[in-house]
Design a protein around this motif. Structure first.
Motif, PDB file in Angstrom:
ATOM      1  N   TRP A  99       0.852  -1.192   0.000  1.00 33.29           N
ATOM      2  CA  TRP A  99       0.000   0.000   0.000  1.00 33.29           C
ATOM      3  C   TRP A  99       0.880   1.231   0.000  1.00 33.29           C
ATOM      4  O   TRP A  99       1.820   1.296   0.787  1.00 33.29           O
ATOM      5  CB  TRP A  99      -0.887   0.031   1.237  1.00 33.29           C
ATOM      6  CG  TRP A  99      -1.784   1.234   1.277  1.00 33.29           C
ATOM      7  CD1 TRP A  99      -3.047   1.333   0.790  1.00 33.29           C
ATOM      8  CD2 TRP A  99      -1.469   2.519   1.831  1.00 33.29           C
ATOM      9  NE1 TRP A  99      -3.537   2.610   0.994  1.00 33.29           N
ATOM     10  CE2 TRP A  99      -2.582   3.353   1.634  1.00 33.29           C
ATOM     11  CE3 TRP A  99      -0.338   3.065   2.461  1.00 33.29           C
ATOM     12  CZ2 TRP A  99      -2.615   4.686   2.050  1.00 33.29           C
ATOM     13  CZ3 TRP A  99      -0.362   4.387   2.866  1.00 33.29           C
ATOM     14  CH2 TRP A  99      -1.488   5.190   2.659  1.00 33.29           C
ATOM     15  N   PRO A 100       0.629   2.211  -0.856  1.00 35.14           N
ATOM     16  CA  PRO A 100      -0.329   2.229  -1.951  1.00 35.14           C
ATOM     17  C   PRO A 100      -0.035   1.149  -2.992  1.00 35.14           C
ATOM     18  O   PRO A 100       1.071   0.604  -3.041  1.00 35.14           O
ATOM     19  CB  PRO A 100      -0.146   3.625  -2.556  1.00 35.14           C
ATOM     20  CG  PRO A 100       0.566   4.436  -1.513  1.00 35.14           C
ATOM     21  CD  PRO A 100       1.408   3.465  -0.769  1.00 35.14           C
ATOM     22  N   ASN A 101      -1.023   0.872  -3.837  1.00 33.67           N
ATOM     23  CA  ASN A 101      -0.857  -0.161  -4.843  1.00 33.67           C
ATOM     24  C   ASN A 101       0.276   0.185  -5.803  1.00 33.67           C
ATOM     25  O   ASN A 101       0.619   1.350  -5.983  1.00 33.67           O
ATOM     26  CB  ASN A 101      -2.166  -0.355  -5.621  1.00 33.67           C
ATOM     27  CG  ASN A 101      -3.213  -1.063  -4.800  1.00 33.67           C
ATOM     28  OD1 ASN A 101      -2.906  -1.901  -3.953  1.00 33.67           O
ATOM     29  ND2 ASN A 101      -4.479  -0.724  -5.029  1.00 33.67           N
ATOM     30  N   PRO A 102       0.868  -0.843  -6.440  1.00 35.61           N
ATOM     31  CA  PRO A 102       2.045  -0.625  -7.280  1.00 35.61           C
ATOM     32  C   PRO A 102       1.800   0.375  -8.408  1.00 35.61           C
ATOM     33  O   PRO A 102       0.699   0.466  -8.961  1.00 35.61           O
ATOM     34  CB  PRO A 102       2.336  -2.017  -7.846  1.00 35.61           C
ATOM     35  CG  PRO A 102       1.700  -2.960  -6.884  1.00 35.61           C
ATOM     36  CD  PRO A 102       0.487  -2.261  -6.360  1.00 35.61           C
ATOM     37  N   SER A 103       2.852   1.101  -8.748  1.00 34.29           N
ATOM     38  CA  SER A 103       2.767   2.100  -9.812  1.00 34.29           C
ATOM     39  C   SER A 103       2.972   1.496 -11.190  1.00 34.29           C
ATOM     40  O   SER A 103       2.636   2.119 -12.191  1.00 34.29           O
ATOM     41  CB  SER A 103       3.841   3.171  -9.594  1.00 34.29           C
ATOM     42  OG  SER A 103       5.152   2.612  -9.760  1.00 34.29           O
ATOM     43  N   GLY A 104       3.561   0.286 -11.253  1.00 30.85           N
ATOM     44  CA  GLY A 104       3.924  -0.304 -12.533  1.00 30.85           C
ATOM     45  C   GLY A 104       5.326   0.044 -12.960  1.00 30.85           C
ATOM     46  O   GLY A 104       5.797  -0.415 -14.004  1.00 30.85           O
ATOM     47  N   ASP A 105       6.047   0.845 -12.173  1.00 29.05           N
ATOM     48  CA  ASP A 105       7.423   1.247 -12.473  1.00 29.05           C
ATOM     49  C   ASP A 105       8.289   0.860 -11.282  1.00 29.05           C
ATOM     50  O   ASP A 105       8.192   1.470 -10.212  1.00 29.05           O
ATOM     51  CB  ASP A 105       7.475   2.753 -12.722  1.00 29.05           C
ATOM     52  CG  ASP A 105       8.848   3.246 -13.148  1.00 29.05           C
ATOM     53  OD1 ASP A 105       9.834   2.522 -12.937  1.00 29.05           O
ATOM     54  OD2 ASP A 105       8.935   4.374 -13.687  1.00 29.05           O
ATOM     55  N   ILE A 106       9.144  -0.155 -11.457  1.00 29.75           N
ATOM     56  CA  ILE A 106       9.912  -0.636 -10.304  1.00 29.75           C
ATOM     57  C   ILE A 106      10.891   0.401  -9.783  1.00 29.75           C
ATOM     58  O   ILE A 106      11.286   0.358  -8.620  1.00 29.75           O
ATOM     59  CB  ILE A 106      10.658  -1.953 -10.621  1.00 29.75           C
ATOM     60  CG1 ILE A 106      11.680  -1.768 -11.760  1.00 29.75           C
ATOM     61  CG2 ILE A 106       9.689  -3.064 -10.947  1.00 29.75           C
ATOM     62  CD1 ILE A 106      12.535  -2.993 -11.982  1.00 29.75           C
ATOM     63  N   SER A 107      11.298   1.349 -10.629  1.00 28.35           N
ATOM     64  CA  SER A 107      12.251   2.361 -10.194  1.00 28.35           C
ATOM     65  C   SER A 107      11.584   3.556  -9.513  1.00 28.35           C
ATOM     66  O   SER A 107      12.259   4.356  -8.875  1.00 28.35           O
ATOM     67  CB  SER A 107      13.076   2.855 -11.385  1.00 28.35           C
ATOM     68  OG  SER A 107      13.923   1.827 -11.860  1.00 28.35           O
ATOM     69  N   LYS A 108      10.254   3.670  -9.650  1.00 31.99           N
ATOM     70  CA  LYS A 108       9.527   4.778  -9.036  1.00 31.99           C
ATOM     71  C   LYS A 108       8.266   4.233  -8.371  1.00 31.99           C
ATOM     72  O   LYS A 108       7.166   4.386  -8.892  1.00 31.99           O
ATOM     73  CB  LYS A 108       9.181   5.838 -10.083  1.00 31.99           C
ATOM     74  CG  LYS A 108      10.392   6.504 -10.700  1.00 31.99           C
ATOM     75  CD  LYS A 108       9.985   7.496 -11.783  1.00 31.99           C
ATOM     76  CE  LYS A 108       9.287   8.695 -11.207  1.00 31.99           C
ATOM     77  NZ  LYS A 108       8.998   9.726 -12.237  1.00 31.99           N
TER      78      LYS A 108
END
Length: 608
Positions: A144-153
């Motif tokens: 949480w929060p849910n993943p952004s889809g960008d492992i670097s950010k």
């Protein structure tokens, strides 16, 4: 009589030829491996071995292990070393695609209702170290929060207010709406204070709008690493957080993995794997090993001081290391990523994408990283880097380095040569970092030259193109182009005998930043273009520079073309500084990194 002499000579020739051929065969045997093979086979092309390890047990100096295309789920530990002029070579056969993987399949998926599936992962690498993939793409441990889809950010929330001690902190955040002690026992990932690095704490109590966590402070940072309002964070290691596509949670007691796959993905019909082994190759105490066109996945390469003369060519390496629990982010593992720990080790023509730690760790003298693309490394935000340099006499040249949590190239050794690299979009999770960053080091004549560095914008003390931090000194910094950074060049405290020549230093704050009045004796700052204020230490020689936000007359600054127009006042305005200005066009050298009328230098990797 004549016939007898001819026959005798033929006999002698045949014997000598046979001996020569036998000698070459003994020094250079080819072994073959294929996924369809059998380790009971003789290891020929027609009857290959099944595992690379079996061939590695037999291969000696001068031998080549040819590997047919496929995925090999093993850690390869050669039994022998090569020698100078006769390395042991592991090579993809006929350029077939070969991958040594640290991940094993997870099968037996069943629906658990809704969009959730479950299966058993029998092995456990420890909390924060497990890693799951769908068709080769990393999924996220529930958070949480849910993943952004960008492992670097990663997606984060923010501390609204903080009350902190040296061992614990209580924070408020209106987004925390859960009931009392919902978060107790959950891990919190955060950057404390100035957020120089990311670390992990443990929630000890919580309620709507607040939580308390314990943490470990690093030493030697004053009050700069105490949690502060505005610090960013996320939470993980709680099964209740499993609520979004690409998230998973593994129960450490039962080994059951609960997984919400990406939309449209049925786990039973896709390749679901989990990291099982840390290493693809263990090369400690093995010298003169060559890896040619061997890809690695979800694993890395280990070596030590006695490895030496390791050559890695044309490797595609993905997801080298993974860890999330880091008590103090200032103390990452001593060596993560591809390890070049022996003398004269080399990695070239390769791609590295994805690593919580380093992309490449340079530990042995005279190591080299050249013509590589290194992306999405140090996504943990610790004191690792795409290239971390502990190697005296290291050379890092013609690489493209991008998307890192902290620094681009981290220097902790003397005499590096950092040449013709493109470095951008680093410092994505931390502050006070650089595209190239040195701390408490003597450059010992090391050179940082002809690099393109951009997109290093952070909070706190800002991001720099090049930062010589904490008394770093004796570097040559020449012909670099740096833009869209907080400070192009930052030098803190005393820094003597630096040579800063012919750079084009654009920035949002300072072209050269210094944190006070310090001694720069023996330093020379000449032939540079500064688009913003440049500060200098005492006793430095400063001459023949152009400082202006308007007059340099670049061809197209908005498009990052910092070559000079024909009417630029920087043309022929410099002084001769051999060898840095050798080959200049006109009556005198130009200011800045690009000479008008000469072809601009080319930086970055060039691989297909």
């Amino acid at each position: 009589m004549k016939a007898g002499r001819v026959a005798k000579r033929k006999s002698r020739c045949n014997a000598a030829c046979v001996e020569a051929i036998e000698g070459r065969v003994l020094l250079s045997t080819s072994w073959y491996v294929a996924g369809s093979g059998n380790d009971a086979n003789p290891g020929t092309l027609a009857l290959p071995f099944k595992t690379i390890q079996h061939a590695a047990n037999l291969a000696g100096a001068g031998d080549t292990v040819f590997i047919r295309g496929g995925t090999y789920r093993e850690t390869v530990t050669p039994a022998h070393s090569g020698v100078a002029g006769a390395p042991i070579t592991f090579s993809a056969y006929n350029n077939e695609v070969v991958t040594v993987s640290g991940a094993d399949p997870i099968t037996g998926w069943s629906s658990a209702g809704g969009s959730t599936y479950t299966a058993t992962q029998a092995w456990d690498l420890g909390e924060g170290n497990n890693q799951i993939f769908v068709d080769g793409q990393m999924m996220n441990e529930a958070r949480w929060p849910n993943p952004s889809g960008d492992i670097s950010k990663p997606a984060t929330s923010v501390f609204k207010s903080v009350t902190a001690t040296n061992t614990s902190a209580t924070i408020t955040d209106p987004a925390l709406t859960q009931a009392a002690n919902f978060w107790k026992g959950t891990y919190i990932q955060f950057g404390a204070g100035q957020a120089w690095f990311i670390q992990t704490g443990t929630v000890t109590a919580s309620g709507p709008g607040w939580l308390t966590f314990s943490y470990t402070r690093s030493t030697g940072f004053g009050n700069y690493d105490i949690p502060t309002a505005g610090n960013r964070y996320f939470l993980f290691n709680n099964p209740a957080l499993l609520d979004a596509p690409s998230e998973w949670y593994r129960d450490p007691t039962s080994g059951k993995v609960s997984f919400i796959p990406p939309v449209g993905i049925d786990p039973s019909k896709h390749n679901i794997t989990a990291k099982h082994r840390q290493l693809a190759f263990e090369l400690a105490s093995r010298a003169y090993i060559t890896l040619n066109r061997i890809n690695i996945f979800a694993a890395t390469i280990d070596s030590d001081a006695s490895t030496g003369h390791l050559i890695i060519n044309a490797m595609n390496a993905r997801y080298l290391t993974h860890f999330m629990v880091q008590p103090t982010g200032h103390a990452p593992n001593a060596s993560t990523g591809i390890g070049l720990n022996g003398a004269n080790d080399l990695i070239e023509n390769s791609r590295i994408d994805g690593s919580a730690g380093d992309g490449v760790f340079m530990g042995g003298p005279n190591a080299r990283v050249t013509n590589c693309v290194i992306t999405n490394t140090d996504y943990s935000g610790t004191d690792a880097a795409p290239v971390r340099v502990y190697s005296t006499g290291a050379q890092i040249d013609h690489n493209t380095i991008a998307f890192a949590g902290q620094n681009g190239i981290l220097i902790r050794a003397t005499g590096p040569k950092i040449l013709y690299n493109t470095i951008h979009d680093v410092g994505l999770q931390t502050t006070d970092c650089g595209g190239i960053y040195s701390i408490r080091q003597s450059g010992a004549g090391g050179e940082i030259a002809c690099n393109l560095i951009y997109n290093v914008i952070t909070g706190g003390y800002g991001g720099s193109g090049v930062q010589l931090d904490d008394y770093s000194h004796d570097f040559t910094i020449d012909r670099n182009v740096i833009w869209n950074v907080n400070d192009s060049l930052k030098i803190t405290f005393d820094s003597q005998n630096d040579r800063i020549f012919n750079n084009t230093l654009d920035a949002t704050q300072f072209s050269i930043m210094i944190n006070g009045t310090w001694n720069w004796s023996g330093s020379k700052i000449c032939n540079n273009i500064f688009t913003h204020t440049a500060k200098f230490g005492a006793n430095a020689m400063v001459t023949d520079n152009l400082q202006s936000t308007a007059s340099p007359m670049f061809i197209n600054k908005a498009a990052a073309n910092y070559q000079l127009q024909s009417a630029s006042p920087a043309i022929d305005a410099g002084m001769v500084m051999s060898p840095f200005t050798n080959g200049y066009v006109g009556t005198d050298p130009d200011l800045g990194a690009y000479e008008y009328g000469a072809a601009p230098f080319v930086a970055g990797a060039n691989i297909s």
